[in-house]
Design a protein around this motif. Structure first.
Motif, PDB file in Angstrom:
ATOM      1  N   GLU A 206       0.892  -1.222   0.286  1.00 50.51           N
ATOM      2  CA  GLU A 206       0.001  -0.081   0.054  1.00 50.51           C
ATOM      3  C   GLU A 206       0.795   1.179  -0.059  1.00 50.51           C
ATOM      4  N   HIS A 207       2.032   1.278   0.696  1.00 46.42           N
ATOM      5  CA  HIS A 207       2.627   2.455   0.854  1.00 46.42           C
ATOM      6  C   HIS A 207       3.818   2.675  -0.257  1.00 46.42           C
ATOM      7  N   ASP A 208       4.526   1.687  -0.819  1.00 47.86           N
ATOM      8  CA  ASP A 208       5.347   1.666  -1.737  1.00 47.86           C
ATOM      9  C   ASP A 208       4.935   0.934  -3.138  1.00 47.86           C
ATOM     10  N   GLY A 209       3.741   0.268  -2.986  1.00 51.62           N
ATOM     11  CA  GLY A 209       3.465  -0.443  -4.370  1.00 51.62           C
ATOM     12  C   GLY A 209       4.447  -1.606  -4.858  1.00 51.62           C
ATOM     13  N   ILE A 210       5.152  -2.116  -3.634  1.00 53.89           N
ATOM     14  CA  ILE A 210       5.911  -3.411  -3.742  1.00 53.89           C
ATOM     15  C   ILE A 210       5.146  -4.665  -3.203  1.00 53.89           C
ATOM     16  N   HIS A 211       4.974  -5.696  -4.151  1.00 55.44           N
ATOM     17  CA  HIS A 211       4.480  -6.897  -3.545  1.00 55.44           C
ATOM     18  C   HIS A 211       5.270  -7.725  -3.620  1.00 55.44           C
ATOM     19  N   ILE A 212       5.230  -8.555  -2.024  1.00 54.57           N
ATOM     20  CA  ILE A 212       6.261  -9.301  -1.808  1.00 54.57           C
ATOM     21  C   ILE A 212       5.482 -11.016  -2.011  1.00 54.57           C
ATOM     22  N   ASP A 213       6.342 -11.586  -2.959  1.00 52.97           N
ATOM     23  CA  ASP A 213       5.723 -12.879  -3.573  1.00 52.97           C
ATOM     24  C   ASP A 213       5.860 -13.959  -2.524  1.00 52.97           C
ATOM     25  N   TYR A 214       6.837 -13.946  -1.579  1.00 47.66           N
ATOM     26  CA  TYR A 214       7.278 -14.946  -0.664  1.00 47.66           C
ATOM     27  C   TYR A 214       7.893 -14.621   0.642  1.00 47.66           C
ATOM     28  N   LEU A 253      -2.103 -14.354   6.291  1.00 45.27           N
ATOM     29  CA  LEU A 253      -1.932 -13.660   4.637  1.00 45.27           C
ATOM     30  C   LEU A 253      -3.160 -14.072   3.962  1.00 45.27           C
ATOM     31  N   ARG A 254      -3.513 -15.107   4.096  1.00 44.55           N
ATOM     32  CA  ARG A 254      -5.130 -15.512   3.626  1.00 44.55           C
ATOM     33  C   ARG A 254      -5.890 -14.634   3.851  1.00 44.55           C
ATOM     34  N   ARG A 255      -6.148 -14.110   5.274  1.00 42.70           N
ATOM     35  CA  ARG A 255      -7.195 -13.296   5.915  1.00 42.70           C
ATOM     36  C   ARG A 255      -7.111 -11.984   5.082  1.00 42.70           C
ATOM     37  N   LEU A 256      -6.093 -11.344   4.866  1.00 44.36           N
ATOM     38  CA  LEU A 256      -5.711 -10.176   4.197  1.00 44.36           C
ATOM     39  C   LEU A 256      -5.620 -10.194   2.680  1.00 44.36           C
ATOM     40  N   HIS A 257      -5.881 -11.526   2.156  1.00 43.85           N
ATOM     41  CA  HIS A 257      -6.077 -11.605   0.816  1.00 43.85           C
ATOM     42  C   HIS A 257      -4.880 -11.157   0.058  1.00 43.85           C
ATOM     43  N   LEU A 258      -3.626 -11.367   0.410  1.00 44.71           N
ATOM     44  CA  LEU A 258      -2.452 -10.950   0.065  1.00 44.71           C
ATOM     45  C   LEU A 258      -1.792 -11.519  -0.860  1.00 44.71           C
ATOM     46  N   GLY A 259      -1.725 -13.008  -1.092  1.00 47.10           N
ATOM     47  CA  GLY A 259      -1.502 -13.950  -2.231  1.00 47.10           C
ATOM     48  C   GLY A 259       0.026 -14.372  -1.998  1.00 47.10           C
ATOM     49  N   THR A 260       0.619 -13.831  -0.696  1.00 44.71           N
ATOM     50  CA  THR A 260       2.203 -14.045  -0.436  1.00 44.71           C
ATOM     51  C   THR A 260       2.364 -15.491   0.149  1.00 44.71           C
ATOM     52  N   GLU A 261       3.320 -16.316  -0.326  1.00 41.50           N
ATOM     53  CA  GLU A 261       3.557 -17.502   0.050  1.00 41.50           C
ATOM     54  C   GLU A 261       4.407 -17.662   1.091  1.00 41.50           C
TER      55      GLU A 261
END
Length: 518
Positions: A206-214, A253-261
């Motif tokens: 949200e702050h930096d537009g950076i998605h963490i995959d794992y 992570l599932r609860r927040l719907h983030l898709g990070t493994e």
């Protein structure tokens, strides 16, 4: 009695043989091929092995400083070396095109001063504040490099932790001083720690537009040293504790719907994955423990958000040379037995790497570069590693950085090690499939692997570890291929240098790494 003509013939024959011998000796001296002759390889297009996910390095300990240098131009140059897939006007690669960047999510030891019992240069900041709120302006230098990685097209990002935040630990520290071999996390803080990781991932997005995959909640939990201070952040953890925090994190992570493994468990030694090594049963046999359905408390094989995947580090298992191959073949076979996959997620040079003088003092030459390339080759070919990462992207006067940095001068210097990793990372892209390449296999001579990228193009990486040039000939089971060659060697300027084209036969200089790209 010999006739005159026959005598003349004999003299002529002897002279010819003498000339031939001299010519042969001269040819050997001038020929780039050593006495072993041409080495032949066959690319088996119908024999696929593992899929390669990425090649990476971490931001640990250096990017907090480098990311805040006033010398922005030097920052950009370091980012180009690490991440860029562009070439200059002469076709020379600007960088090694890392496809995975490991972000060290901090524990907050930086705010404790000397009471942290950790060396100042290895303390980390933390997004979480003591009052429970979050400040995503922290870890500014590391976040700067996350952005530069994203700008240069790095497709995958991984967050790892050496310790839970100091607010949640049993001893109030991010190091394990004064404790045994269990997780330095209060029993009532598992959910809090999981929430911290999930909210940090969400905040970066949200702050930096950076998605963490794992994300990796623990790092080297089976280390027999138990992470005593004052060196760095870290904590041991039993397999039960690791499984518990991994499940809690995946749920949050599932609860927040983030898709990070969620990944486990960044083992400190391949021997800990296979058995019990310099620790107790609670922290060994991790492949079986996490992926055998018989493991009642620790089975992760069917947990949503946790792939059937084990992460480990290749420290300590690279000597003796025959053992390096043997243990990786054992690892490959054990993984197959439990239907799991393997990522080699961290390596630098340690004191047992005596062939290159151990870890002390930085080495800019091919000596360390070739040594590491041989480990990469063994991890990919014999352990079927799907991902391979070096430890620190940047470091000081020790063999743990791809780039040697000088913080006071705010500058960096590249190394042959950086470009040697680039022989793989630049050209073997995410989704590539390794294929069998049969031929000479000599850890002190020629070593070769083959890959097919998702666009259908083939890539070969060939190491000549030996002190003599070698001629090799590569054929394929399907067709002839036209190859462009990129070479890294001790020759000045040969850093992934384009050195020509061939259709299967080429001369490899001594102590060089050559990538063949279709």
């Amino acid at each position: 009695m010999m006739k005159p003509f026959a005598t003349f013939q004999l003299i002529l024959g002897v002279a010819f043989l003498s000339f031939l011998g001299t010519a042969t000796a001269l040819a050997r001296e001038l020929s780039p091929t050593d006495e072993k002759g041409v080495a032949t390889y066959v690319l088996h297009v119908d024999q696929p092995r593992q899929t390669i996910r990425h090649f990476g390095a971490s931001d640990a300990w250096s990017m907090p400083q480098i990311g805040q240098w006033e010398n922005v131009q030097e920052q950009e140059r370091i980012a180009d070396w690490l991440f860029s897939m562009k070439c200059d006007a002469d076709g020379r690669p600007l960088g090694i095109g890392l496809s995975l960047w490991r972000f060290n999510l901090g524990a907050g030891s930086a705010y404790q001063g000397d009471s942290a019992q950790i060396n100042p240069n290895t303390r980390t900041e933390c997004f979480l504040l003591p009052d429970g709120t979050y400040d995503f302006s922290r870890q500014v230098g590391q976040r700067r490099f996350l952005q530069m990685a994203k700008e240069r097209g790095v497709p995958h990002l991984l967050a790892f932790l050496n310790s839970p935040p100091v607010y949640f630990t049993q001893n109030g520290l991010a190091t394990n001083t004064g404790r045994g071999g269990t997780f330095n996390l209060r029993d009532d803080c598992y959910d809090d720690f999981a929430r911290y990781m999930a909210l940090s991932v969400k905040g970066l997005e949200e702050h930096d537009g950076i998605h963490i995959d794992y994300i990796c909640p623990v790092n080297e939990p089976d280390g027999h040293w138990n992470w005593q201070g004052p060196k760095q952040e870290g904590t041991p953890a039993t397999n039960r504790e690791t499984a518990r925090i991994a499940k809690a994190t995946a749920e949050e992570l599932r609860r927040l719907h983030l898709g990070t493994e969620v990944l486990v468990n960044e083992s400190s030694d391949l021997r800990c994955l296979l058995g019990i090594y310099n620790t107790t049963w609670e922290r060994g046999n991790t492949i079986r423990t996490f992926f055998s359905p018989d493991s009642t408390y620790t089975y992760l094989g069917q947990t949503s958000g946790i792939p059937r995947l084990i992460l480990g580090h290749s420290y300590w298992t690279n000597t003796p040379i025959p053992y390096m191959r043997k243990i990786r073949e054992q690892l490959r076979d054990t993984l197959a037995r439990y239907g799991a996959r393997f990522w080699q997620s961290e390596l630098c040079i340690m004191q047992n790497d005596e062939e290159i003088g151990g870890g002390g003092r930085y080495d800019f030459t091919m000596k360390t570069a070739l040594y590491v390339a041989r480990v990469i080759h063994h991890d990919l070919k014999f352990a079927d590693a799907e991902s391979w990462s070096w430890w620190r992207a940047c470091g000081g006067d020790y063999k743990d950085g791809l780039i040697r940095v000088y913080n006071r001068a705010q500058r960096g210097r590249d190394s042959k090690l950086l470009w040697a990793l680039g022989n793989y990372s630049r050209f073997v892209r995410p989704g590539a499939v390794r294929h069998e390449l049969s031929g000479e296999e000599d850890p002190y001579g020629l070593m070769a692997t083959a890959y097919r990228n998702t666009d259908g193009r083939w890539v070969l990486v060939v190491i000549n570890y030996g002190g003599q040039p070698r001629t090799i000939d590569i054929t394929s089971t399907d067709k002839k291929h036209q190859w462009t060659l990129y070479r890294t060697s001790d020759t000045e300027g040969e850093n992934l240098l384009p050195v020509g084209k061939c259709q299967g036969r080429a001369v490899l200089p001594a102590r060089s790494i050559t990538t063949w790209v279709e």
